[in-house]
Motif scaffolding. Sequence first.
Motif, short mmCIF file in Angstrom:
data_model
loop_
_atom_site.label_atom_id
_atom_site.label_comp_id
_atom_site.label_asym_id
_atom_site.label_seq_id
_atom_site.Cartn_x
_atom_site.Cartn_y
_atom_site.Cartn_z
N ARG A 183 0.83 -1.21 0.00
CA ARG A 183 0.00 0.00 0.00
C ARG A 183 0.86 1.26 0.00
O ARG A 183 0.60 2.20 -0.75
CB ARG A 183 -0.91 0.01 1.23
N LEU A 184 1.90 1.29 0.83
CA LEU A 184 2.76 2.46 0.91
C LEU A 184 3.47 2.72 -0.42
O LEU A 184 3.59 3.86 -0.86
CB LEU A 184 3.79 2.28 2.04
N VAL A 185 3.93 1.65 -1.07
CA VAL A 185 4.58 1.80 -2.37
C VAL A 185 3.58 2.32 -3.41
O VAL A 185 3.90 3.19 -4.23
CB VAL A 185 5.20 0.46 -2.83
N SER A 186 2.35 1.81 -3.35
CA SER A 186 1.32 2.25 -4.30
C SER A 186 0.95 3.72 -4.09
O SER A 186 0.47 4.39 -5.01
CB SER A 186 0.07 1.38 -4.18
N GLU A 187 1.17 4.22 -2.87
CA GLU A 187 0.87 5.62 -2.57
C GLU A 187 2.00 6.55 -3.01
O GLU A 187 1.90 7.77 -2.83
CB GLU A 187 0.60 5.78 -1.08
N GLY A 188 3.05 5.98 -3.58
CA GLY A 188 4.12 6.79 -4.14
C GLY A 188 5.36 6.94 -3.29
O GLY A 188 6.28 7.68 -3.65
N PHE A 189 5.43 6.23 -2.18
CA PHE A 189 6.62 6.30 -1.33
C PHE A 189 7.66 5.32 -1.86
O PHE A 189 7.43 4.11 -1.90
CB PHE A 189 6.27 6.00 0.13
N THR A 190 8.80 5.84 -2.26
CA THR A 190 9.81 5.02 -2.92
C THR A 190 10.86 4.53 -1.92
O THR A 190 10.99 5.06 -0.82
CB THR A 190 10.52 5.83 -4.02
N TRP A 191 11.61 3.53 -2.35
CA TRP A 191 12.64 2.96 -1.48
C TRP A 191 13.78 3.94 -1.28
O TRP A 191 14.43 3.94 -0.22
CB TRP A 191 13.17 1.66 -2.08
N ASN A 192 14.06 4.79 -2.26
CA ASN A 192 15.22 5.67 -2.18
C ASN A 192 14.94 7.00 -1.49
O ASN A 192 15.85 7.65 -0.98
CB ASN A 192 15.76 5.97 -3.59
N HIS A 193 13.68 7.42 -1.46
CA HIS A 193 13.38 8.75 -0.94
C HIS A 193 12.25 8.73 0.08
O HIS A 193 11.42 9.62 0.11
CB HIS A 193 13.04 9.70 -2.09
N SER A 194 12.24 7.72 0.92
CA SER A 194 11.28 7.69 2.02
C SER A 194 11.83 6.79 3.11
O SER A 194 12.87 6.15 2.95
CB SER A 194 9.92 7.16 1.55
N ALA A 195 11.11 6.73 4.20
CA ALA A 195 11.55 5.91 5.33
C ALA A 195 11.51 4.42 5.02
O ALA A 195 12.12 3.62 5.74
CB ALA A 195 10.66 6.20 6.55
N LEU A 196 10.85 4.02 3.95
CA LEU A 196 10.77 2.60 3.61
C LEU A 196 12.15 1.99 3.37
O LEU A 196 12.40 0.85 3.76
CB LEU A 196 9.91 2.39 2.35
N GLY A 197 13.02 2.75 2.74
CA GLY A 197 14.31 2.21 2.37
C GLY A 197 15.32 2.11 3.49
O GLY A 197 16.38 1.50 3.32
#
Length: 333
Positions: A238-252
């Motif tokens: 869901r977070l990826v689908s909302e536009g949060f990327t691995w390189n420019h968000s807390a996900l990475g």
Amino acid sequence: ICGPTATGKTDLALYLSKKFQGEIISADSRQVYKGMDIITGKDLPVNSKFEARNSKLKIQNKHFTVGYRLKENIPIWLVDIVTPDYLFNVGEYTKLAKGVIEDIRSRQKLPIIVGGTGLYIKSLIEPLSFVTIPRNVQLRNQLEKLDKNTLAEFLKKENPEKWEMMNQSDRGNPRRLIRAIEITQYVQKYNISMYRNTDKQTNTLLIGLYAHLSQLYKQIDRRVDERMSFGAEKEVKRLVSEGFTWNHSALGVTIGYKEWQDYFANKITKEEVSQKWKYAEHAYARRQMTWFKKQKSIHWFDITHPTYKEKIEQLVTKWYTARSDTRKSRNII
């Protein structure tokens, strides 16, 4: 209340809040992000409504949403502050936490700071001069275009002493590297000290929870398994689908999220994600204990002891009673 992950800090805080009319302030750098719920272990009721207090606390930063959610009728503050693409830092946490602490005190309640992010907690007890250094948006925009290896080389050149002080996790974290460069350039420009000041908080009780590593690893593994079954994969998707990327968000850079990147690229299996996540949490727990052991004022309790909660309650009662005449300055961590 501090200590490594999976030691039941929030459960203890809820227990003490009911005994001493307390309210909880999260000191978890992973739980400040909106939508990052299951994997970070917020464990809040699904129907828990967020009670925003931006106006009352005079929060001016438009990126922040500051308030609390209720768990067992106890307010838990400083979760869900920013979106995952915002680079939240310890200086911002310190300022928000102090405002919340004063608000809780003004209502004659006991602030209980709870979490495993050592720097967040330390910034409230031993304020650090660098935490108030402001964000440099222009510099960040430039640095965010660089990969972590280039950032690391940049920092080593600009501030080799700071580089040597960083642990392996920080050295591989682009967000931490950018903040370190930002601080370095600020102190160089204004010729200020990077050493911590001596303005220490008083009237503070520190409680630490721990378990032997073998027991701690079991609890971590069980918790990861639970979060996998509760929908960790759906949350990341869901977070990826909302536009949060691995390189420019807390996900990475956040444990429990970054391990999924290779899975979505069809490079590893879900079982391998789970194992990588568990190992990362094990390593994080060891780093947490290394950090907290350096603070000699912490009262440590083994969570495998059958009466540890009762012993903690006795300690808090003794401390709290002795300070009943100075309520406006009381604090517990």
